[in-house]
Each structure stands twice: as C-alpha cells, then as structure tokens.
Enzyme design. Structure first.
Site, PDB file in Angstrom:
ATOM      1  CG  HIS A   1       6.134  -9.070   4.678  1.00  0.00           C
ATOM      2  ND1 HIS A   1       5.953  -9.078   6.044  1.00  0.00           N
ATOM      3  CD2 HIS A   1       6.757  -7.898   4.389  1.00  0.00           C
ATOM      4  CE1 HIS A   1       6.434  -7.955   6.555  1.00  0.00           C
ATOM      5  NE2 HIS A   1       6.947  -7.231   5.584  1.00  0.00           N
TER       6      HIS A   1
ATOM      7  CB  ILE B   1      -0.992  -0.032   1.203  1.00  0.00           C
ATOM      8  CG1 ILE B   1      -2.248   0.773   0.897  1.00  0.00           C
ATOM      9  CG2 ILE B   1      -0.351   0.380   2.499  1.00  0.00           C
ATOM     10  CD1 ILE B   1      -3.186   0.100  -0.055  1.00  0.00           C
TER      11      ILE B   1
HETATM   12  P1  AMP Z   1       8.083  -4.439   6.851  1.00  0.00           P
HETATM   13  O1  AMP Z   1       7.375  -5.217   7.934  1.00  0.00           O
HETATM   14  O2  AMP Z   1       9.129  -3.516   7.411  1.00  0.00           O
HETATM   15  O3  AMP Z   1       8.640  -5.334   5.768  1.00  0.00           O
HETATM   16  O4  AMP Z   1       7.016  -3.489   6.165  1.00  0.00           O
HETATM   17  C1  AMP Z   1       5.677  -3.886   6.010  1.00  0.00           C
HETATM   18  C2  AMP Z   1       5.155  -3.429   4.664  1.00  0.00           C
HETATM   19  O5  AMP Z   1       3.777  -3.761   4.623  1.00  0.00           O
HETATM   20  C3  AMP Z   1       5.268  -1.938   4.395  1.00  0.00           C
HETATM   21  O6  AMP Z   1       5.933  -1.733   3.149  1.00  0.00           O
HETATM   22  C4  AMP Z   1       3.822  -1.455   4.351  1.00  0.00           C
HETATM   23  O7  AMP Z   1       3.600  -0.430   3.404  1.00  0.00           O
HETATM   24  C5  AMP Z   1       3.073  -2.710   3.983  1.00  0.00           C
HETATM   25  N1  AMP Z   1       1.698  -2.739   4.465  1.00  0.00           N
HETATM   26  C6  AMP Z   1       1.270  -2.544   5.729  1.00  0.00           C
HETATM   27  N2  AMP Z   1      -0.072  -2.672   5.807  1.00  0.00           N
HETATM   28  C7  AMP Z   1      -0.491  -2.960   4.549  1.00  0.00           C
HETATM   29  C8  AMP Z   1      -1.767  -3.207   3.978  1.00  0.00           C
HETATM   30  N3  AMP Z   1      -2.903  -3.178   4.693  1.00  0.00           N
HETATM   31  N4  AMP Z   1      -1.834  -3.462   2.642  1.00  0.00           N
HETATM   32  C9  AMP Z   1      -0.715  -3.504   1.904  1.00  0.00           C
HETATM   33  N5  AMP Z   1       0.531  -3.281   2.394  1.00  0.00           N
HETATM   34  C10 AMP Z   1       0.631  -3.017   3.697  1.00  0.00           C
END
Ligand code: AMP
Length: 141
Positions: free
Chosen positions: A93, A30
């Site tokens: 992820h 997002i």
């Molecule tokens: P990280 O845990 O540091 O790898 O980052 C988590 C990633 O998840 C970030 O790039 C956020 O932009 C993304 N993110 C968090 N919530 C959502 C969501 N609801 N939909 C899509 N991406 C998300």
C-alpha cells in the site's frame, strides 16, 4: 488467508472508499496522520511493494496520482506526501498524506480520532474532487 485489505476490497469488512478501478482501491486510513490520509492498494494480494510487477507499480502510481490530486483539492496543503512502509499490514500500500509541514509525515505522531460521520464526509469530499475517470482508458488523456 486473505489480508485485511483483501477483505476490504471484497466488501467483507467496511472501509471509507475514496476511489477504485479494476486493479486498485483507495480508502481512508483508519488511524490518520491528517484529514485526508488515504491508502492506495492493488487488488492483487502482494505483500512487499517492490514485489509488484513493473507494470503494476507504474499503473498504481498513476492511480495514486489521481487520488493525490483529489486529496489536494479537497484538503488544501503544501503537497501530498507519499510513503510506503508496510510493516503492519502484509498487503502492499501507498500512504498519501496531505502535508502542511514535514512533520505531518512522521508515522510516530499521534493519530487523529475521527467519528464515522467525519470519515464518511472526508472520503466523499475527496471522491468528489477526483475529476478523472479512473479506468485505464482515460490514463492517456
Ligand atoms: P503499515 O503497514 O505500517 O504501512 O501500516 C498500515 C496502515 O494501515 C496503518 O496506518 C493503519 O492505520 C492502516 N489500517 C490498518 N487496518 C485498517 C483498516 N481496516 N482500515 C483502514 N486502515 C487500516
């Protein structure tokens, strides 16, 4: 409590889905670093990527490969970069980011602001470029 990503898999909160199979789910980040920035997650809720089983990591990487191939076709780039951070969301992820240069992988970069219509269009474009059936039976093809 379920992670935000488990809620996405369950359809309890919306996402821009790119692909899924029995074990894994891919959707647009997002806060994208570039158009096509996609997250690949296991449906099984595990926080730390390296706590996944050997089999899960292998299968997840093959799934991510198919998604990355689709991203590269939809958004021509030098390569699709891959990163695992997981400092924000406690659900393993893989980030897949189309790269025009090394700088595109800097997570401190300002993120793109896209409209819901743009996100939808990007997700559809990638989905349409994933030529493979992402079910396990096709992985040996
Ligand atoms: P990280 O845990 O540091 O790898 O980052 C988590 C990633 O998840 C970030 O790039 C956020 O932009 C993304 N993110 C968090 N919530 C959502 C969501 N609801 N939909 C899509 N991406 C998300």
């Amino acid at each position: 409590m379920a992670t935000i990503f488990s809620m996405i898999v369950a359809g309890e909160i919306p996402s821009y889905k790119v692909a899924e199979n029995e074990q894994f789910y891919a959707f647009l980040d997002i806060n994208p670093l570039a158009k096509g920035h996609t997250l690949v997650i296991p449906k099984r809720e595990v926080d730390y990527f390296f706590d996944l089983t050997d089999e899960e990591i292998g299968a997840m990487q093959i799934f991510a490969k198919k998604v990355a191939e689709g991203i590269k076709r939809a958004f021509p780039c030098i390569k699709v970069g891959q990163a695992v951070l997981g400092l924000e969301v406690p659900h393993a992820h893989i980030h897949l980011v189309p790269m025009q240069s090394e700088k595109d992988m800097l997570f401190t970069n300002p993120k793109l602001k896209l409209t819901p219509e743009e996100f939808k269009e990007i997700a559809e474009k990638i989905t349409n470029e994933i030529a493979y059936d992402l079910t396990p039976k096709s992985w040996t093809d």
